[in-house]
Write an enzyme that holds these catalytic residues in place. Structure first.
Site, mmCIF file in Angstrom:
data_model
loop_
_atom_site.group_PDB
_atom_site.id
_atom_site.type_symbol
_atom_site.label_atom_id
_atom_site.label_comp_id
_atom_site.label_asym_id
_atom_site.label_seq_id
_atom_site.Cartn_x
_atom_site.Cartn_y
_atom_site.Cartn_z
ATOM 1 N N ARG A 82 0.831 -1.203 0.000
ATOM 2 C CA ARG A 82 0.000 0.000 0.000
ATOM 3 C C ARG A 82 0.868 1.256 0.000
ATOM 4 N NH1 ARG A 82 -4.501 0.290 4.489
ATOM 5 N NH2 ARG A 82 -2.700 0.792 5.787
ATOM 6 N N LYS A 185 -2.872 6.588 1.590
ATOM 7 C CA LYS A 185 -2.650 7.032 2.967
ATOM 8 C C LYS A 185 -1.690 8.216 2.964
ATOM 9 C CE LYS A 185 -2.716 4.488 7.281
ATOM 10 N NZ LYS A 185 -4.156 4.593 7.555
ATOM 11 N N GLU A 221 -16.545 6.453 4.633
ATOM 12 C CA GLU A 221 -15.878 5.836 5.772
ATOM 13 C C GLU A 221 -15.826 6.839 6.899
ATOM 14 O OE1 GLU A 221 -11.666 4.922 5.514
ATOM 15 O OE2 GLU A 221 -11.417 6.322 3.869
HETATM 16 C C1 LIG Z 1 -5.256 3.760 7.729
HETATM 17 C C2 LIG Z 1 -6.669 4.074 7.390
HETATM 18 C C3 LIG Z 1 -7.696 3.132 7.541
HETATM 19 C C4 LIG Z 1 -7.466 1.769 8.131
HETATM 20 O O1 LIG Z 1 -6.631 0.961 7.354
HETATM 21 P P1 LIG Z 1 -5.915 -0.302 8.020
HETATM 22 O O2 LIG Z 1 -5.073 -0.848 6.924
HETATM 23 O O3 LIG Z 1 -6.968 -1.243 8.431
HETATM 24 O O4 LIG Z 1 -5.125 0.203 9.163
HETATM 25 C C5 LIG Z 1 -8.982 3.498 7.175
HETATM 26 N N1 LIG Z 1 -9.248 4.724 6.686
HETATM 27 C C6 LIG Z 1 -8.294 5.654 6.531
HETATM 28 C C7 LIG Z 1 -8.668 6.979 5.977
HETATM 29 C C8 LIG Z 1 -6.973 5.362 6.868
HETATM 30 O O5 LIG Z 1 -6.041 6.307 6.711
#
Ligand SMILES: *Cc1c(COP(=O)(O)O)cnc(C)c1O
Length: 341
Positions: A82, A185, A221
């Protein structure tokens, strides 16, 4: 091994100084060997691209203490991949998977005494970040990069742990757009969401629940975690171009399948909010956080009556965390032991 003077069973989700962090520099077209340092500061050029034009991406993963005393990572490869996807989208130099793995193993080994023991409910949070460091004033991708990985022992992200939280549907502010960078991210997405999150907290909620920004009709989300709902024996999670593909969500969907639940990843309309039996948030930090209630247009829709999580959410949490801490066998190959140095 001399343990730090920490109450592992009551840790907040916060930064705590450890013994070392690790740094890899990308200069003149190649990555350095990586150096451990106890320095918590960075010496950056004031014109570094990351400071002005936001070439900054990060990851978050956890290391757990097992019942046999060894320690293990959870889905490290997925985080490595990722970070590469995030890099490509912001035209940054992708970090090779071997470097990512070595960085995590080395920095965790150097901070072995900070890994919370099995049974404490805490874990070692690993935070890789990558930034463009070349000085530029014109807008263009950096030539040089820094990959830095630090760790910090943490307790649950939401203060209450596996206790339900309250969400409010956010109708004004958008975190990310469909053609934007909501699916990677990067720090910029978090800066964009702070107004919404702080507004919700001021009203007594833990987080907002964003809507798709085009039609304001579908659930996206939460601020820093994915959303899911359960109706009957169906596990539902939003499909959306502006949602971050959560590795926790990916894992929980696999576990839900094993539990015989139907899996739906599709646009979920706000109109379905009253029909959910259970709901929750998913993320490395949040793990599975049950949602007690969602407030939409002034109406509370309650899922965790009396503050008690529903049975399927509870079972998903139990199965996920049992694999993470090495209590249950790991049939999926998600975990990786970090050997002692
Ligand atoms: C990091 C993150 C998540 C969760 O991702 P994981 O891989 O499960 O830790 C969900 N939403 C956002 C916006 C994030 O930055």
């Amino acid at each position: 091994m001399e343990r730090p003077d920490l109450d592992f069973a009551n840790l907040p989700f916060a930064y705590h100084k450890t013994d070392a962090n690790i740094r890899y520099w990308y200069r003149d077209g190649k990555w350095s060997d990586g150096e451990l340092t106890s320095d918590e500061s960075l010496n950056l050029h004031m014109a570094a691209v990351c400071l002005h034009y936001g070439q900054e991406i990060f990851e978050g993963l956890k290391v757990f203490g097992r019942p046999d005393g060894r320690i293990q990572t959870f889905r490290l490869e997925e985080n490595a991949r990722r970070l590469q996807r995030s890099a490509r989208k912001l035209l940054m130099e992708p970090v090779p998977e071997e470097i990512f793995r070595a960085a995590v193993h080395r920095v965790v080994q150097a901070n072995r005494r900070f890994v919370p023991p099995y049974g404490s409910g805490a874990s070692l949070y690993v935070r890789p970040l990558q930034i463009g460091v070349s000085p530029e004033v014109g807008v263009k991708p950096s030539r040089d990069y820094l990959l830095l990985v630090f760790v910090t022992p943490v307790g649950p992200y939401y203060k209450a742990g596996f206790t339900p939280v309250r969400l409010i549907v956010e109708e004004e502010i958008d975190r990310a757009a469909p053609g934007g960078v909501g699916d990677i991210k990067c720090g910029g997405n978090y800066a964009a969401g702070m107004r919404a999150t702080m507004g919700a907290k001021a009203k007594g909620y833990s987080e907002v629940l964003y809507l798709d920004c085009r039609e304001k009709k579908y659930l996206d989300e939460s601020g820093s975690s994915n959303f899911f709902a359960i109706r009957g024996r169906t596990f539902m999670t939003p499909a959306s171009p502006s949602v971050l593909p959560s590795i926790t969500n990916l894992s929980v969907r696999r576990i839900a399948e094993d539990m015989g639940l139907a899996i739906e990843q599709r646009p979920i309309s706000v109109d379905e909010i009253p029909t959910f039996d259970e709901a929750g948030c998913l993320g490395t930090a949040a793990v599975i956080t049950p949602v007690e209630a969602i407030t939409y247009r002034g109406v509370d829709h309650v899922y965790a009556k009396g503050g008690v999580a529903g049975p399927l959410t509870t079972e998903l949490y139990r199965r996920l965390t049992a694999i993470q801490v090495g209590e249950a066998p790991d049939p999926f190959g998600w975990t990786e032991i970090i050997e002692e140095m």
